[in-house]
Design an enzyme around this catalytic site. Structure first.
Site, mmCIF file in Angstrom:
data_model
loop_
_atom_site.group_PDB
_atom_site.id
_atom_site.type_symbol
_atom_site.label_atom_id
_atom_site.label_comp_id
_atom_site.label_asym_id
_atom_site.label_seq_id
_atom_site.Cartn_x
_atom_site.Cartn_y
_atom_site.Cartn_z
ATOM 1 N N ASN A 23 -52.052 103.546 -0.011
ATOM 2 C CA ASN A 23 -52.098 104.626 0.977
ATOM 3 C C ASN A 23 -53.101 104.361 2.096
ATOM 4 O OD1 ASN A 23 -50.111 106.028 -0.360
ATOM 5 N ND2 ASN A 23 -51.536 107.319 -1.502
ATOM 6 N N CYS A 117 -39.818 109.604 -1.738
ATOM 7 C CA CYS A 117 -39.740 110.282 -3.032
ATOM 8 C C CYS A 117 -39.354 111.745 -2.879
ATOM 9 C CB CYS A 117 -41.097 110.208 -3.741
ATOM 10 S SG CYS A 117 -41.512 108.571 -4.324
ATOM 11 N N ARG A 122 -42.513 117.807 2.628
ATOM 12 C CA ARG A 122 -43.485 117.001 3.378
ATOM 13 C C ARG A 122 -43.032 116.821 4.836
ATOM 14 N NH1 ARG A 122 -45.667 112.031 -0.263
ATOM 15 N NH2 ARG A 122 -43.500 111.463 -0.443
ATOM 16 N N ASP A 306 -51.860 113.027 -6.517
ATOM 17 C CA ASP A 306 -51.255 111.773 -6.957
ATOM 18 C C ASP A 306 -51.652 111.380 -8.380
ATOM 19 O OD1 ASP A 306 -49.774 111.397 -4.701
ATOM 20 O OD2 ASP A 306 -51.060 109.873 -3.817
ATOM 21 N N ARG A 398 -42.893 100.473 -6.052
ATOM 22 C CA ARG A 398 -43.311 100.891 -4.713
ATOM 23 C C ARG A 398 -44.826 100.977 -4.605
ATOM 24 N NH1 ARG A 398 -42.052 106.169 -3.505
ATOM 25 N NH2 ARG A 398 -43.061 105.646 -1.542
#
Length: 419
Positions: A23, A117, A122, A306, A398
């Site tokens: 990220n 995802c 979002r 997360d 991923r």
């Protein structure tokens, strides 16, 4: 699609090298598009999301040179604004991060609304509003963001409706090319935002306050060639810390930084896990009894969304009950039915899950629905009796570098099955 076969009951012991933060890497790859000078990024994680993001900047004309699986030089000198088609952005939502750099540098661009995802809407509205505050004209046409700022962006005061990491990063990148000073209020405080600021500063930008709720950027950056090392992945570190705890094992997490995961360490220690600094990172021991702990996900420095799914897997093995409240993303309890298939006692109501620990887990066929849900099922399978088959593990690839290999080196009975 690959599957994972896991036979539970093995105690994990050994060392795990924590990779660079996915990220943090993604916005820095996008940031290369701001400059006509090359940017070299090191400590990139070897995961598919990085490959996809590099493909996106390459599609815009940037030259991408991979030195090894963990480093690349991006020369965006020959890049163009162009259009980012859906075929290149459908795999992950982070591709929207190219919008700000392309618009700021070229004055116009078209970016397809991203995929990724299925953990909530979002929306990109905070990105769009931030760019409009800088003077951009933006419309959504047929699933494509059409952005123009032919006269250039102008520094402004941007007040974010929520401390969105992506919107903060978009605003910060675009502001480096705006005329005048930009102030971002209610900015995200995540370490990944601060690392992007460090990268931009190395590229020549003038930024103050990254890591706080107020960031100041002086525009009209004179960009230069540079190199930047990505920070370690605090989410990967937290995941392996939970792996040690759930199996009653002990792991050394090489390169992990305690200061980046203080809230996670605090919660795990309250649950009975021991964590202490070592010579090369952190050491995590789960050789004691686990106790249920309530959590609520929050923006940094709170408990990260997360790691919510992974923590839920841990709580299935704790004494007593744990209340887990998700406040960041809707639909981020898609792993609950799959944990229940393994025997977990979880009651779900709206944005809250009640986990009653102590129920033995038993192997079964389960389906991964997103990145963090996938690794949550891996953690549960490590302590489940018998064999668990996890389907659709491309989600894992991923964001987790060689997860099965790293776990196997520490004693897990885990095999990747090729279809």
């Amino acid at each position: 699609m690959d599957r994972l076969r896991i036979v539970g009951g093995k105690r994990l012991e050994g060392a795990v090298t924590i990779a660079g933060a996915k990220n943090a890497s993604l916005p820095q790859i996008a940031a290369a598009l701001l400059s006509d000078q090359p940017l070299t990024l090191t400590n990139l994680p070897a995961v598919s999301d990085i490959d996809n993001m590099l493909a996106v900047v390459h599609a815009h004309g940037a030259t991408v040179t991979r030195h090894d699986p963990h480093s690349a030089t991006i020369d965006a000198g020959p890049a163009n604004g162009g259009e980012t088609p859906y075929d290149t952005v459908r795999r992950m939502r982070a591709t929207v991060l190219v919008l700000g750099p392309l618009l700021a540098r070229f004055g116009a661009t078209r970016v397809s609304l991203p995929g990724g995802c299925a953990i909530g809407a979002r929306p990109v509205d905070l990105h769009v509003k931030a760019l409009m505050a800088l003077g951009a004209r933006i419309e959504i046409e047929g699933g494509t963001i059409v952005a123009e700022a032919n006269a250039g962006l102008k520094g402004a005061r941007i007040v974010l409706g929520s401390p969105s990491v992506g919107a903060t990063e978009t605003a910060m990148m675009a502001a480096t090319r705006a005329k005048g000073e930009t102030e971002i209020v209610n900015a995200a405080r995540e370490p990944e935002v601060a690392d992007l600021a460090d990268c931009l500063i190395a590229m020549g930008a003038r930024i103050e306050g990254a890591g706080t709720h107020r960031i100041l950027i002086a525009g009209d950056t004179d960009f230069r060639a540079t190199q930047h090392q990505i920070i370690p992945d605090r989410i990967e570190a937290g995941t392996y810390a939970i792996a040690a705890a759930i199996t009653g094992g002990q792991l050394e997490l090489t390169h992990a930084r305690l200061e980046q995961m203080a809230s996670v360490a605090q919660v795990l220690e309250a649950a009975g896990v021991r964590i202490w600094p070592g010579d090369r990172g952190l050491i995590v021991s789960g050789d004691g009894a686990l106790t249920g702990v309530d959590i609520s996900t929050e923006p940094y420095p709170g408990f990260p969304t997360d790691l919510q799914a992974q923590f839920m897997a841990l709580m299935t093995q704790a004494a007593g009950a744990a209340m887990i409240r998700e406040t960041v993303f809707e639909n981020r309890f898609m792993h609950v039915p799959e944990l229940q298939r393994l025997g977990a006692n979880i009651t779900l109501q709206a944005t809250t899950a009640l986990v009653r620990g102590g129920s033995p887990l038993r192997g079964a066929q389960v389906m991964a629905t997103d990145l963090r849900a996938s690794v949550c099922l891996v953690l549960a399978a490590l302590v489940a009796e018998g064999e668990t088959i996890i389907n659709r593990v491309y989600h894992l690839d991923r964001g987790y570098e060689q997860l099965d290999v790293k776990l196997r080196r520490c004693g897990a009975d885990i095999t990747r099955l090729k279809d």
